[in-house]
Every structure is written in structure tokens, then in C-alpha cells.
Design a protein around this motif. Structure first.
Motif, mmCIF file in Angstrom:
data_model
loop_
_atom_site.group_PDB
_atom_site.id
_atom_site.type_symbol
_atom_site.label_atom_id
_atom_site.label_comp_id
_atom_site.label_asym_id
_atom_site.label_seq_id
_atom_site.Cartn_x
_atom_site.Cartn_y
_atom_site.Cartn_z
ATOM 1 N N ARG A 104 0.772 -1.208 -0.010
ATOM 2 C CA ARG A 104 0.017 0.257 -0.093
ATOM 3 C C ARG A 104 1.003 1.265 0.060
ATOM 4 O O ARG A 104 0.268 2.239 -0.696
ATOM 5 C CB ARG A 104 -0.849 -0.076 1.191
ATOM 6 C CG ARG A 104 -1.841 -0.973 1.217
ATOM 7 C CD ARG A 104 -3.011 -0.962 0.028
ATOM 8 N NE ARG A 104 -3.873 -1.985 0.030
ATOM 9 C CZ ARG A 104 -4.471 -2.568 -1.078
ATOM 10 N NH1 ARG A 104 -3.780 -2.265 -2.294
ATOM 11 N NH2 ARG A 104 -5.201 -3.407 -1.343
ATOM 12 N N SER A 105 2.060 1.280 0.839
ATOM 13 C CA SER A 105 2.980 2.354 0.779
ATOM 14 C C SER A 105 4.293 1.863 1.009
ATOM 15 O O SER A 105 4.517 0.943 1.688
ATOM 16 C CB SER A 105 2.372 3.378 1.631
ATOM 17 O OG SER A 105 2.615 3.057 2.767
ATOM 18 N N SER A 107 8.259 3.245 2.409
ATOM 19 C CA SER A 107 9.119 4.281 3.120
ATOM 20 C C SER A 107 10.439 4.153 2.784
ATOM 21 O O SER A 107 10.880 3.264 2.070
ATOM 22 C CB SER A 107 8.676 4.351 4.379
ATOM 23 O OG SER A 107 7.347 4.624 4.594
ATOM 24 N N PHE A 111 7.638 -0.776 4.406
ATOM 25 C CA PHE A 111 6.500 -0.559 3.575
ATOM 26 C C PHE A 111 5.275 -1.229 4.486
ATOM 27 O O PHE A 111 5.468 -1.976 5.396
ATOM 28 C CB PHE A 111 6.799 -1.248 2.251
ATOM 29 C CG PHE A 111 7.142 -2.736 2.625
ATOM 30 C CD1 PHE A 111 6.352 -3.611 2.500
ATOM 31 C CD2 PHE A 111 8.462 -2.824 2.446
ATOM 32 C CE1 PHE A 111 6.590 -4.952 2.509
ATOM 33 C CE2 PHE A 111 8.696 -4.414 2.497
ATOM 34 C CZ PHE A 111 8.161 -5.135 2.620
ATOM 35 N N LYS A 133 -8.574 -1.861 -1.475
ATOM 36 C CA LYS A 133 -7.833 -0.483 -0.804
ATOM 37 C C LYS A 133 -8.669 0.554 -0.150
ATOM 38 O O LYS A 133 -9.619 0.970 -0.858
ATOM 39 C CB LYS A 133 -6.925 0.242 -2.018
ATOM 40 C CG LYS A 133 -5.821 1.074 -1.557
ATOM 41 C CD LYS A 133 -5.166 1.740 -2.569
ATOM 42 C CE LYS A 133 -4.172 2.797 -2.155
ATOM 43 N NZ LYS A 133 -3.076 2.908 -3.127
ATOM 44 N N THR A 142 2.818 -3.043 9.008
ATOM 45 C CA THR A 142 3.965 -2.323 8.607
ATOM 46 C C THR A 142 5.279 -3.097 8.710
ATOM 47 O O THR A 142 5.473 -3.792 9.703
ATOM 48 C CB THR A 142 4.616 -1.123 9.806
ATOM 49 O OG1 THR A 142 3.344 -0.082 9.346
ATOM 50 C CG2 THR A 142 5.863 -0.325 9.324
ATOM 51 N N GLU A 175 4.261 -0.164 -5.178
ATOM 52 C CA GLU A 175 3.105 0.064 -4.295
ATOM 53 C C GLU A 175 1.995 -0.852 -5.439
ATOM 54 O O GLU A 175 2.301 -0.804 -6.556
ATOM 55 C CB GLU A 175 2.590 1.438 -4.501
ATOM 56 C CG GLU A 175 2.970 2.228 -3.345
ATOM 57 C CD GLU A 175 2.340 3.555 -3.240
ATOM 58 O OE1 GLU A 175 1.259 3.535 -3.518
ATOM 59 O OE2 GLU A 175 3.018 4.551 -2.801
#
Length: 201
Positions: A104-105, A107, A111, A133, A142, A175
Motif C-alpha cells: 500500500r505504501s 517508506s 513498507f 484498498k 508495517t 505499490e
């Protein structure tokens, strides 16, 4: 006759005198033999005084360790070589598991995935569910990576009939891509030891 008696009396006195002298000599020998016994008792007394001055609290090497062990046991402590890792604050090895989902994201060193869910109504893991989503059903996790995390790319073809495996890197995570992570939970975060990036053809 008187002379004979006097002579006999004189002889008797000499015999008595010599007998008395011998008895005196024996007495003297007895007195001279006593001091060695006294010397021995003096040595014994000196030895006793040394033992008393050492005192019961002075430990010998053989007993000092035993006393310290007993004292440690009374205090509830133990020696370092018998301590338990759990008692030292060290935790047992964590359980390694594998989780999967959609990214989903992403960093810098972590992630977030929407974890794949299963519906067990018809048996364990019978239906795999991938929530939409933003859906309230999403279980976001996370996943944190470290310098020791290994990365692989799996190109899966023919519905899983063929898998081509190559090395990958953190930068290959995209993503909405699918992946699996192998590792363990540390609080809310999942610590990844290995990440498998999945590409379906």
C-alpha cells in the motif's frame, strides 16, 4: 662385742645412707624428665592460641567458595554461568512466520501491506481474501527491513507451474505489487528477514 655392734650399726647406717642417696637420685631424674612434658604442653597451648586467633570467620580457599555460594543462594542470586537467558532479560528466539499481501505504501526502510486474509468457514485457508484498498476489512501491517534482510524476485508463470527466482533489492518493491515477507512480529511491526517480490505473468 660392743665394737662388733657398733661396726654393724655403722655398716647399716652406710647402707641406709647409700639407699637414701639412690632414692634421691631417682627423684632427681623424675624431676628432670618432667620439663620435656611441660614443653610439649606449651607447644600445644601455643598452637591452640594460633587457631583461636585465626577465628572461625577466617575462610580457607576450600570453604570460602562454598560460603559464598550458600550466601548467594540465600540472597536469591546465582552465578553468571548458571543464569537463565530469560532471567538476564534476554528473550527466547521469536517464532518465524510468513505473511503476504499487497503493498500500500513504501517508506525509506519499511513498507505497509494490506495483509491477505483467509476465510476458514469451509475449512482452514479455504478462501483467500484480498480486501479493496481503503476497505474497513483491510489489515494493514508495517514491515520493517534491516541491513540483513534478503530480497528475492519470483516471476511466476502458468498459475504457479513455473517460478524463476532472482536476487532483488528494497528498491524493487512497488505499490500495489504482491509480496511475501518472512520474519517475526516485534510489537505492532513485522521484522522481515526475507522479502519475496512476486510478479505474475
Amino acid at each position: 662385742m660392743i665394737r662388733k655392734c657398733t661396726a654393724i650399726a655403722s655398716i647399716m647406717l652406710l647402707i641406709l645412707a647409700s639407699a637414701t642417696g639412690c632414692a634421691g637420685g631417682k627423684g632427681a631424674e623424675a624431676q628432670t624428665s618432667m620439663p620435656p612434658l611441660e614443653d610439649a604442653s606449651i607447644e600445644d597451648n601455643a598452637e591452640d592460641r594460633q587457631n583461636q586467633s585465626a577465628g572461625p570467620e577466617q575462610n580457607t580457599p576450600e570453604t570460602s567458595g562454598t560460603d559464598q555460594s550458600a550466601e548467594a543462594a540465600e540472597n536469591g542470586s546465582s552465578s553468571p554461568d548458571t543464569e537463565n537467558p530469560a532471567e538476564n532479560g534476554e528473550s527466547a528466539l521469536p517464532d518465524i512466520i510468513i505473511i503476504g499481501g499487497k503493498v500500500r505504501s513504501v517508506s525509506q526502510d519499511s513498507f505497509v501491506i494490506s495483509r491477505v486474509l483467509t476465510d476458514d468457514t469451509d475449512g482452514p485457508g479455504s478462501i483467500v481474501i484480498i480486501p479493496e484498498k481503503g476497505s474497513p476489512d483491510e489489515e494493514l501491517v508495517t514491515i520493517r527491513c534491516t541491513d540483513s534482510t534478503a530480497f528475492e524476485r519470483w516471476v511466476i508463470s502458468g498459475g504457479g507451474a513455473g517460478i524463476e527466482k532472482t536476487e532483488a533489492a528494497f528498491s524493487d518493491i512497488q505499490e500495489d505489487g504482491g509480496l511475501e515477507a518472512e520474519g517475526y512480529f516485534e510489537g505492532e511491526e513485522f521484522m522481515a528477514e526475507k522479502v519475496i517480490i512476486e510478479i505474475y505473468e
